[in-house]
Write a protein that holds these residues in place. Structure first.
Motif, PDB file in Angstrom:
ATOM      1  N   HIS A 145       0.844  -1.197   0.000  1.00  0.00           N
ATOM      2  CA  HIS A 145       0.000   0.000   0.000  1.00  0.00           C
ATOM      3  C   HIS A 145       0.876   1.242   0.000  1.00  0.00           C
ATOM      4  O   HIS A 145       2.099   1.179   0.217  1.00  0.00           O
ATOM      5  CB  HIS A 145      -0.931   0.003   1.217  1.00  0.00           C
ATOM      6  CG  HIS A 145      -0.202  -0.165   2.526  1.00  0.00           C
ATOM      7  ND1 HIS A 145       0.452   0.860   3.148  1.00  0.00           N
ATOM      8  CD2 HIS A 145      -0.026  -1.259   3.313  1.00  0.00           C
ATOM      9  CE1 HIS A 145       1.004   0.418   4.277  1.00  0.00           C
ATOM     10  NE2 HIS A 145       0.732  -0.859   4.394  1.00  0.00           N
ATOM     11  N   ALA A 146       0.257   2.392  -0.211  1.00  0.00           N
ATOM     12  CA  ALA A 146       0.972   3.663  -0.120  1.00  0.00           C
ATOM     13  C   ALA A 146       1.518   3.830   1.294  1.00  0.00           C
ATOM     14  O   ALA A 146       0.857   3.507   2.279  1.00  0.00           O
ATOM     15  CB  ALA A 146       0.029   4.816  -0.457  1.00  0.00           C
ATOM     16  N   TYR A 159       4.027   2.189   2.482  1.00  0.00           N
ATOM     17  CA  TYR A 159       4.460   0.875   2.969  1.00  0.00           C
ATOM     18  C   TYR A 159       5.844   0.933   3.598  1.00  0.00           C
ATOM     19  O   TYR A 159       6.098   0.288   4.622  1.00  0.00           O
ATOM     20  CB  TYR A 159       4.455  -0.116   1.807  1.00  0.00           C
ATOM     21  CG  TYR A 159       4.899  -1.517   2.154  1.00  0.00           C
ATOM     22  CD1 TYR A 159       4.011  -2.418   2.736  1.00  0.00           C
ATOM     23  CD2 TYR A 159       6.200  -1.930   1.903  1.00  0.00           C
ATOM     24  CE1 TYR A 159       4.409  -3.710   3.057  1.00  0.00           C
ATOM     25  CE2 TYR A 159       6.619  -3.216   2.222  1.00  0.00           C
ATOM     26  CZ  TYR A 159       5.719  -4.101   2.798  1.00  0.00           C
ATOM     27  OH  TYR A 159       6.124  -5.382   3.114  1.00  0.00           O
ATOM     28  N   ALA A 174       2.507   6.541   8.289  1.00  0.00           N
ATOM     29  CA  ALA A 174       2.140   5.540   7.279  1.00  0.00           C
ATOM     30  C   ALA A 174       0.628   5.497   7.085  1.00  0.00           C
ATOM     31  O   ALA A 174       0.131   5.394   5.955  1.00  0.00           O
ATOM     32  CB  ALA A 174       2.668   4.173   7.694  1.00  0.00           C
ATOM     33  N   LYS A 175      -0.106   5.589   8.190  1.00  0.00           N
ATOM     34  CA  LYS A 175      -1.566   5.588   8.100  1.00  0.00           C
ATOM     35  C   LYS A 175      -2.071   6.823   7.348  1.00  0.00           C
ATOM     36  O   LYS A 175      -2.985   6.734   6.515  1.00  0.00           O
ATOM     37  CB  LYS A 175      -2.167   5.530   9.509  1.00  0.00           C
ATOM     38  CG  LYS A 175      -3.676   5.411   9.530  1.00  0.00           C
ATOM     39  CD  LYS A 175      -4.191   5.049  10.930  1.00  0.00           C
ATOM     40  CE  LYS A 175      -3.876   6.116  11.947  1.00  0.00           C
ATOM     41  NZ  LYS A 175      -4.532   5.826  13.257  1.00  0.00           N
ATOM     42  N   TYR A 211      -1.358   6.430   3.608  1.00  0.00           N
ATOM     43  CA  TYR A 211      -2.299   5.469   3.004  1.00  0.00           C
ATOM     44  C   TYR A 211      -3.609   6.188   2.635  1.00  0.00           C
ATOM     45  O   TYR A 211      -4.117   6.055   1.508  1.00  0.00           O
ATOM     46  CB  TYR A 211      -2.569   4.332   3.978  1.00  0.00           C
ATOM     47  CG  TYR A 211      -3.645   3.378   3.526  1.00  0.00           C
ATOM     48  CD1 TYR A 211      -3.352   2.319   2.673  1.00  0.00           C
ATOM     49  CD2 TYR A 211      -4.964   3.529   3.957  1.00  0.00           C
ATOM     50  CE1 TYR A 211      -4.337   1.441   2.244  1.00  0.00           C
ATOM     51  CE2 TYR A 211      -5.960   2.664   3.535  1.00  0.00           C
ATOM     52  CZ  TYR A 211      -5.641   1.620   2.674  1.00  0.00           C
ATOM     53  OH  TYR A 211      -6.625   0.760   2.252  1.00  0.00           O
ATOM     54  N   HIS A 212      -4.131   6.954   3.571  1.00  0.00           N
ATOM     55  CA  HIS A 212      -5.397   7.645   3.328  1.00  0.00           C
ATOM     56  C   HIS A 212      -5.208   8.862   2.415  1.00  0.00           C
ATOM     57  O   HIS A 212      -6.125   9.241   1.679  1.00  0.00           O
ATOM     58  CB  HIS A 212      -6.036   8.044   4.649  1.00  0.00           C
ATOM     59  CG  HIS A 212      -6.528   6.875   5.452  1.00  0.00           C
ATOM     60  ND1 HIS A 212      -7.605   6.111   5.057  1.00  0.00           N
ATOM     61  CD2 HIS A 212      -6.072   6.311   6.595  1.00  0.00           C
ATOM     62  CE1 HIS A 212      -7.803   5.131   5.940  1.00  0.00           C
ATOM     63  NE2 HIS A 212      -6.885   5.236   6.868  1.00  0.00           N
ATOM     64  N   GLU A 220      -5.696   7.767  -1.023  1.00  0.00           N
ATOM     65  CA  GLU A 220      -7.114   7.537  -1.292  1.00  0.00           C
ATOM     66  C   GLU A 220      -7.860   8.856  -1.489  1.00  0.00           C
ATOM     67  O   GLU A 220      -8.632   9.024  -2.446  1.00  0.00           O
ATOM     68  CB  GLU A 220      -7.734   6.759  -0.127  1.00  0.00           C
ATOM     69  CG  GLU A 220      -7.234   5.325   0.018  1.00  0.00           C
ATOM     70  CD  GLU A 220      -7.762   4.438  -1.089  1.00  0.00           C
ATOM     71  OE1 GLU A 220      -8.958   4.532  -1.409  1.00  0.00           O
ATOM     72  OE2 GLU A 220      -6.963   3.657  -1.646  1.00  0.00           O
ATOM     73  N   THR A 272      -0.107  -1.441  -6.516  1.00  0.00           N
ATOM     74  CA  THR A 272       0.694  -1.999  -5.429  1.00  0.00           C
ATOM     75  C   THR A 272       1.123  -3.425  -5.763  1.00  0.00           C
ATOM     76  O   THR A 272       0.622  -4.041  -6.707  1.00  0.00           O
ATOM     77  CB  THR A 272      -0.103  -1.985  -4.115  1.00  0.00           C
ATOM     78  OG1 THR A 272      -1.320  -2.719  -4.296  1.00  0.00           O
ATOM     79  CG2 THR A 272      -0.435  -0.565  -3.702  1.00  0.00           C
TER      80      THR A 272
END
Length: 694
Positions: free
Chosen positions: A276-277, A279, A318-319, A322-323, A326, A334
């Motif tokens: 994922h983005a 990572y 990282a969280k 990831y968002h 999005e 990925t």
């Protein structure tokens, strides 16, 4: 006055191995060069000593001087009278340009370098309507008892859009520094100026273009009535057309670049080998946190919430990343791999042929016009020394791991751990192990620069704490000042001024650390971490708790190296031995920074002047700017991008606008005669012999 070279500090251990202590490249004294690399000359800043008098800065009205200066300078620029322009610039001044005059990142030093650039580029650029930016008033910038500037933010129009500039004025034409002299605008000249793109034909990489790119509701350009979800699915899968830009890597750099392309209406695709983005941040050791303050690290178009901690945990970052991907509708494949060995650029068609293997094993062939390598600041090959006996140690149940792959186990309490290395990763991991109940020994092989995060690091960034908040400067203005008001050679000289204050703030802490046997240094020429970072990358630690454990003897310090492993421990080069269960090598990476070589091979790396160099990890050229990073390369359609958050945020805008300009048919041929520097591996050492791998 300029702080003297710090007494009681020793920077000998951080000089490149085998470097002559006096002579760098081409017989240049190391004292005259940045980072002991030998070909980037140190700047001479206009202190009171250099001016020959003490200016009465208290009498200066910076707004009045700036307005008069701006009026005269603007007329000279718009008339394209180069000699008149240079009358406003100090003979030894600097003109830094980021993708507007030069379509490159260049720093020209002195009239002899600035003049030919202006003669060639002003007619092509057509700068006009140069004016003081109404968002930020001119101010007197005081950097010590012996150094002050008038700081001016400019805006301007040019042939293909708009730009911004930041200049520092010094009273270089004054004779005595009296109030009557300083009130005369003729006493002031530009010491440094930086110019850059802001928009191209109305396209804005920070705010997008609502008139051209956004409509009142979701619109299917093909008239098929597809919903938002349909459009996103097809766009992410690159159905219908190839992306214009392919980006390799979905860390903060790759995501920043993709966000800029999204805002500029440029079809893009990120190839990410992880799940994922973000990572790469999610998979680091659990205790990792950013050592740069969150208020300087905002991502493009979508800043971090103000309530985030000052030093953001890597897992929280990282969280967010990831968002971020999005929310920003970024296109990412990925668990995918780009085959660099088969990547080919067709000079005639102006496009790449790229072969990508996706998660399900399917293969896609893409033909983008641009390829951006954003695979991070560290190399792909962990540097784990080959030490005799390592296999026997592991067969007997011992663990040997590189810091990049270390994870402290839940059952590690009581384990005997040796951490090899005393820079950031070594300290972070030692702290984590100690807090987990392990018995920890850290091997410090050379001295380390230390600052405390809570005291001195926060002091250095205090002026930016309100950035993008009520009472503070907008982020884009802060970035303009940070990256345009001086080139790196000037910044290098100013670093030790702030560093002098941090030493005072950290005095008792550093003295206790030294008394515990810790070896300290204060960076190149006393300039701290940022004097080292572009050259060494490591060698420093901004303390988040580990140093107190060393002071309290909870972490044992040794100054040696491992000679060999035994079945249940190690033997050191000083003849002593130690039992151990775990040995962690926090020893950096092989081929650090050679992103092009790692993906596309030696031939392309050589074509682009990329070469792995211990002692110049950011590929700094003689002008003090990277010859690789965020700038056009000899291979058309190829770019390398890596750096910290703020640098990435600023330069991703300019690189994306450069690519947008090219897509709009604008001639973006870079200004020539860019010096590259000698093909060295470190100051005072010989060039890499022919035939030896990069």
């Amino acid at each position: 006055m300029i702080p003297a070279e710090p007494s009681g500090w020793n920077d000998e251990p951080i000089r490149p191995p085998n470097a002559d202590s006096t002579i760098g490249w081409a017989g240049v004294p190391l004292s005259d060069t940045l980072g002991y690399y030998g070909h980037v000359k140190r700047a001479v800043i206009p202190t009171n000593t250099e001016l020959g008098f003490t200016p009465d800065y208290a009498s200066v009205d910076p707004v009045k001087i700036a307005e008069a200066f701006a009026d005269s300078f603007a007329k000279a620029v718009e008339s394209q009278k180069v000699d008149v322009i240079l009358e406003h610039v100090y003979t030894g001044g600097y003109w830094k340009d980021v993708e507007v005059l030069t379509w490159d990142i260049r720093t020209l030093h002195g009239h002899d370098q600035i003049r030919p650039m202006l003669v060639e580029r002003l007619p092509k650029t057509g700068i006009k309507n140069l004016r003081i930016n109404p968002q930020v008033a001119p101010s007197l910038e005081t950097l010590g008892d012996d150094l002050s500037f008038i700081l001016i933010h400019f805006e301007f129009d040019f042939e293909h859009g708009t730009g911004v500039a930041v200049a520092r004025l010094s009273p270089l034409k004054a004779k005595t520094g009296a109030a009557s002299e300083l009130a005369d605008v003729a006493s002031w000249k530009i010491y440094t100026i930086g110019t850059t793109l802001e928009t191209v034909q109305g396209w804005d990489a920070e705010f997008g273009d609502k008139n051209r790119y956004q409509r009142a509701k979701v619109y299917d350009p093909e008239g098929k009535g597809r919903t938002y979800a349909d459009l996103r699915r097809d766009e992410a899968d690159c159905k219908g057309e190839d992306p214009v830009v392919v980006i390799v890597g979905a860390g903060h750099t790759g995501l920043s670049m993709a966000a800029r392309f999204k805002l500029l209406g440029i079809p893009h695709l990120i190839i990410e080998k992880g799940d994922h983005a973000g990572y790469s941040w999610a998979t680091r050791y659990a205790s990792l946190s950013l050592h740069g303050p969150t208020f300087t690290n905002h991502m493009p178009a979508l800043p971090f919430p103000h309530w985030f901690p000052v030093f953001l945990p890597a897992q929280q970052l990282a969280k967010f990343l990831y968002h971020y991907a999005e929310i920003m509708d970024l296109n990412i494949w990925t668990n995918s791999h780009l085959d660099g060995e088969t990547a080919v650029y067709d000079e005639e068609k102006g496009r790449w042929t790229l072969h990508v293997t996706r998660k399900d094993g399917s293969q896609r062939t893409l033909h983008p016009r641009h390829l951006v390598i954003a695979t991070g600041m560290s190399g792909t090959l962990p540097n784990v020394p080959e030490v005799p006996g390592m296999a026997d140690f592991e067969k007997n149940g011992g663990t040997v791991v590189h810091s990049s792959r270390h994870r402290t186990g839940a059952d590690w309490k009581g384990k005997r751990c040796i951490v090899v290395g005393a820079a950031t990763s070594g300290h972070d991991i030692s702290y984590e192990l100690s807090e987990s109940g392990c018995e920890v020994t850290m091997l410090q092989r050379s001295s380390t620069h230390i600052m405390s995060v809570e005291t001195s690091v926060r002091y250095l960034f205090k002026s930016r704490e309100l950035t993008n908040r009520r009472g503070g400067q907008p982020l884009e203005l802060a970035d303009q000042a940070n990256f345009l008001k001086h080139p790196y050679p000037v910044e290098y000289e100013l670093m030790r001024r702030g560093q002098k204050k941090t030493r005072e703030l950290d005095h008792d802490f550093l003295e206790a650390l030294s008394n515990a046997g810790y070896r300290l240094h204060d960076g190149f020429h006393g300039g701290g971490a940022y004097s080292m970072f572009p050259f060494q990358q490591g060698g420093f630690y901004w303390d988040t708790g580990c140093c107190q454990l060393i002071i309290d003897k909870k972490i044992k310090m040794l100054h040696t190296e491992i000679e060999r492993f035994t079945k249940d421990g190690v033997v050191y080069k000083d003849g002593t031995s130690q039992q151990a269960d775990v040995v962690i090598f926090a020893t950096g990476y092989m081929n650090s920074k050679s992103a092009i070589q790692a993906l596309l091979g030696d031939k392309m790396a050589k074509k682009c002047h990329e070469r792995w160099e211990k002692g110049n990890s950011f590929f700094i050229g003689p002008e003090g700017e990277s010859i690789i990073n965020y700038c056009p390369l000899p291979q058309k359609g190829l770019y390398a991008a890596f750096h910290q958050f703020a640098f990435t945020r600023f330069h991703s805008t300019r690189l994306a606008l450069r690519i947008k300009a090219e897509e709009l048919g604008i001639d973006v041929t870079p200004y020539g005669n860019k010096p590259l520097g000698p093909p060295s591996t470190a100051a005072g050492r010989q060039p890499r012999p022919e035939g030896v791998p990069l």
